[in-house]
Write a protein that holds these residues in place. Structure first.
Motif, mmCIF file in Angstrom:
data_model
loop_
_atom_site.group_PDB
_atom_site.id
_atom_site.type_symbol
_atom_site.label_atom_id
_atom_site.label_comp_id
_atom_site.label_asym_id
_atom_site.label_seq_id
_atom_site.Cartn_x
_atom_site.Cartn_y
_atom_site.Cartn_z
ATOM 1 N N ASN A 60 0.764 -1.139 0.018
ATOM 2 C CA ASN A 60 0.134 -0.022 0.007
ATOM 3 C C ASN A 60 0.824 1.367 -0.110
ATOM 4 N N LEU A 61 1.974 1.297 0.679
ATOM 5 C CA LEU A 61 2.915 2.549 0.648
ATOM 6 C C LEU A 61 3.413 2.468 -0.784
ATOM 7 N N TRP A 62 3.953 1.471 -1.273
ATOM 8 C CA TRP A 62 4.447 1.453 -2.752
ATOM 9 C C TRP A 62 3.291 2.057 -3.736
ATOM 10 N N ARG A 63 2.077 1.571 -3.587
ATOM 11 C CA ARG A 63 1.103 1.988 -4.587
ATOM 12 C C ARG A 63 0.590 3.709 -4.293
ATOM 13 N N GLY A 64 0.789 3.829 -3.022
ATOM 14 C CA GLY A 64 0.609 5.319 -2.708
ATOM 15 C C GLY A 64 1.495 6.262 -2.984
ATOM 16 N N MET A 65 2.774 5.949 -3.229
ATOM 17 C CA MET A 65 4.043 6.954 -3.210
ATOM 18 C C MET A 65 3.741 8.052 -3.987
ATOM 19 N N GLY A 66 3.269 7.517 -5.202
ATOM 20 C CA GLY A 66 3.010 8.472 -6.365
ATOM 21 C C GLY A 66 2.082 9.658 -5.999
ATOM 22 N N SER A 67 1.170 9.290 -5.285
ATOM 23 C CA SER A 67 -0.060 10.444 -4.701
ATOM 24 C C SER A 67 0.420 11.234 -3.585
ATOM 25 N N PHE A 68 1.655 10.876 -2.833
ATOM 26 C CA PHE A 68 1.959 11.634 -1.612
ATOM 27 C C PHE A 68 2.421 13.191 -1.921
ATOM 28 N N ARG A 69 1.819 14.215 -1.566
ATOM 29 C CA ARG A 69 2.274 15.283 -1.976
ATOM 30 C C ARG A 69 2.713 16.267 -0.798
ATOM 31 N N GLY A 70 3.130 15.701 0.269
ATOM 32 C CA GLY A 70 3.754 16.393 1.297
ATOM 33 C C GLY A 70 2.944 17.307 2.181
ATOM 34 N N GLU A 71 1.562 16.935 1.935
ATOM 35 C CA GLU A 71 0.648 17.747 2.926
ATOM 36 C C GLU A 71 0.766 17.650 4.122
ATOM 37 N N SER A 72 1.101 16.376 4.528
ATOM 38 C CA SER A 72 1.446 16.089 6.005
ATOM 39 C C SER A 72 2.893 15.530 6.024
ATOM 40 N N GLY A 73 3.285 15.422 7.261
ATOM 41 C CA GLY A 73 4.766 14.718 7.430
ATOM 42 C C GLY A 73 4.783 13.499 6.809
ATOM 43 N N GLU A 74 6.017 12.917 6.527
ATOM 44 C CA GLU A 74 6.350 11.557 6.069
ATOM 45 C C GLU A 74 5.634 10.538 6.967
ATOM 46 N N SER A 75 6.145 10.739 8.214
ATOM 47 C CA SER A 75 6.043 9.637 9.316
ATOM 48 C C SER A 75 4.277 9.646 9.494
ATOM 49 N N THR A 76 3.715 10.891 9.441
ATOM 50 C CA THR A 76 2.062 10.883 9.522
ATOM 51 C C THR A 76 1.405 10.122 8.310
ATOM 52 N N TRP A 77 2.033 10.012 7.137
ATOM 53 C CA TRP A 77 1.527 9.648 6.114
ATOM 54 C C TRP A 77 1.857 8.147 6.346
ATOM 55 N N VAL A 78 2.766 7.672 6.507
ATOM 56 C CA VAL A 78 3.333 6.093 6.822
ATOM 57 C C VAL A 78 2.456 5.619 7.768
ATOM 58 N N TYR A 79 2.407 6.473 9.007
ATOM 59 C CA TYR A 79 1.351 5.681 9.932
ATOM 60 C C TYR A 79 -0.075 5.598 9.467
ATOM 61 N N ARG A 80 -0.593 6.622 8.795
ATOM 62 C CA ARG A 80 -1.917 6.372 8.151
ATOM 63 C C ARG A 80 -2.016 5.139 7.443
ATOM 64 N N VAL A 81 -1.045 5.141 6.398
ATOM 65 C CA VAL A 81 -1.122 3.871 5.637
ATOM 66 C C VAL A 81 -1.129 2.449 6.240
ATOM 67 N N ALA A 82 -0.204 2.630 7.262
ATOM 68 C CA ALA A 82 0.158 1.260 8.184
ATOM 69 C C ALA A 82 -1.021 0.877 8.951
ATOM 70 N N LEU A 83 -1.698 2.054 9.793
ATOM 71 C CA LEU A 83 -3.054 1.678 10.362
ATOM 72 C C LEU A 83 -4.059 1.220 9.511
ATOM 73 N N ASN A 84 -4.328 1.960 8.443
ATOM 74 C CA ASN A 84 -5.374 1.589 7.517
ATOM 75 C C ASN A 84 -5.194 0.077 7.200
ATOM 76 N N SER A 85 -4.075 -0.156 6.722
ATOM 77 C CA SER A 85 -3.867 -1.453 6.422
ATOM 78 C C SER A 85 -4.183 -2.607 7.207
#
Lengths: 178, 148
Positions: A60-85
């Motif tokens: 899911n991180l790999w799939r979502g990498m292209g859409s990450f625009r930096g609106e949030s911090g990187e670890s916040t984004w990783v946390y969101r994807v990890a928890l959602n998964s």
């Protein structure tokens, strides 16, 4: 926190570095691998679940990498994807004899330190009594994220986060006293 | 165990899980090469296949099996497969919309559970519809011992 350029999700490997491919994705995993392991460990019931969840998070991180625009911090984004998964993971049907206990994951590092292994197991079983969303909130709080970050990841108002966390902590104390 | 003690144990978890990163490289490579699909992708793929099968069978039954089965049963099965296809299409559209990178955790958890329950509900409905259909087929061919 390591800054990683996520704008080129399919960048080719620049070559092997210390035995690891030097891609943006591998750098992302290296920077946040422990965070991912922690989340998957707390949601898993056995080693097989842990490995499935971790694999799911990576994909899911790999799939979502292209859409990450930096609106949030990187670890916040990783946390969101990890928890959602992990909250959307439903255990596969496996025979009981095929399951490896979760303690095997920490046995290597904790060999000879039975007390620490037992403490981790106790903490895991306490948090495991919460529902999936409550588990996510307490994990974020235990990792010393601010209420604002938790509210952003959970997509809840800040006040709701505060009141729900208070109830979750009361629940945990109650479980631990039983 | 109080909350502060839990925080200390949570910090200790980092040390215990550090060694798990050593065997990551193979998994990272497999993900980058596209060898692993997410559970969401696999599930959507299954729903897509069943939509196609359902729609195909709803057309095939009255057109190609009319000479084998009575008209009422052909229409019954056609409607059954059409309902199954619509159910799978509903689930496909719902599951596909879940976005792990932008949605909040509570939203994802709620939607995942919702569609899982719908999946089980639809299966129960289809089984319930299938039983009288097969029963009516048996009733029509009850005298044909060879076919039975």
């Amino acid at each position: 926190m390591a800054q990683i350029n996520l704008s080129v999700p399919n960048c080719e490997s620049a070559g092997e570095t210390h035995g690891r491919a030097d891609t943006a994705f591998s750098r992302l995993i290296e920077a946040h691998g422990t965070l991912i392991n922690r989340v998957c460990y707390m949601y898993a019931g056995c080693v097989e679940d842990f490995e499935d969840m971790r694999q799911e998070v990576y994909v899911n991180l790999w799939r979502g990498m292209g859409s990450f625009r930096g609106e949030s911090g990187e670890s916040t984004w990783v946390y969101r994807v990890a928890l959602n998964s992990c909250v959307s993971y439903f255990r596969k049907n496996r025979h009981q004899s095929e399951l490896t206990p979760l303690s095997a994951l920490t046995d290597v590092a904790d060999s000879g330190n039975d007390e620490r292994a037992a403490m981790l197991s106790e903490m895991h079983s306490l948090i495991n009594q919460l529902d999936r969303v409550e588990k996510a909130m307490i994990l974020l709080w235990l990792d010393e994220n601010t209420y604002d970050v938790i509210a952003e990841i959970m997509n809840m108002p800040r006040n709701t986060v505060a009141s729900r966390l208070r109830r979750i902590k009361e629940k945990l104390v109650k479980f631990s006293n039983e | 165990m109080d909350i502060e003690e839990m925080k200390k144990r949570f910090d200790a978890l980092n040390t215990s899980l550090e060694s798990l990163d050593d065997d990551n490289i193979r998994l990272i490579r497999q993900v980058e090469e596209g060898k692993i699909k997410s559970a969401q992708t696999k599930l959507c793929g299954k729903y897509r296949i069943f939509v196609i099968i359902g729609l195909t069978m709803s057309i095939v039954m009255p057109v190609f099996y009319r000479h084998i089965f009575p008209l009422a049963q052909c229409i019954g099965f056609s409607i059954f497969f059409l309902i199954a296809a619509m159910m799978d299409l509903y689930l496909l559209c719902g599951v596909r919309k879940i976005n792990y990178t932008t949605m909040g955790v509570e939203t994802v958890a709620r939607k995942a559970l919702f569609y899982r329950k719908r999946h089980h509900l639809f299966m129960a409905i289809l089984i319930a519809l299938c039983i009288p259909l097969l029963g009516s087929l048996y009733w029509v061919f009850r005298d044909d011992t060879e076919l039975i």
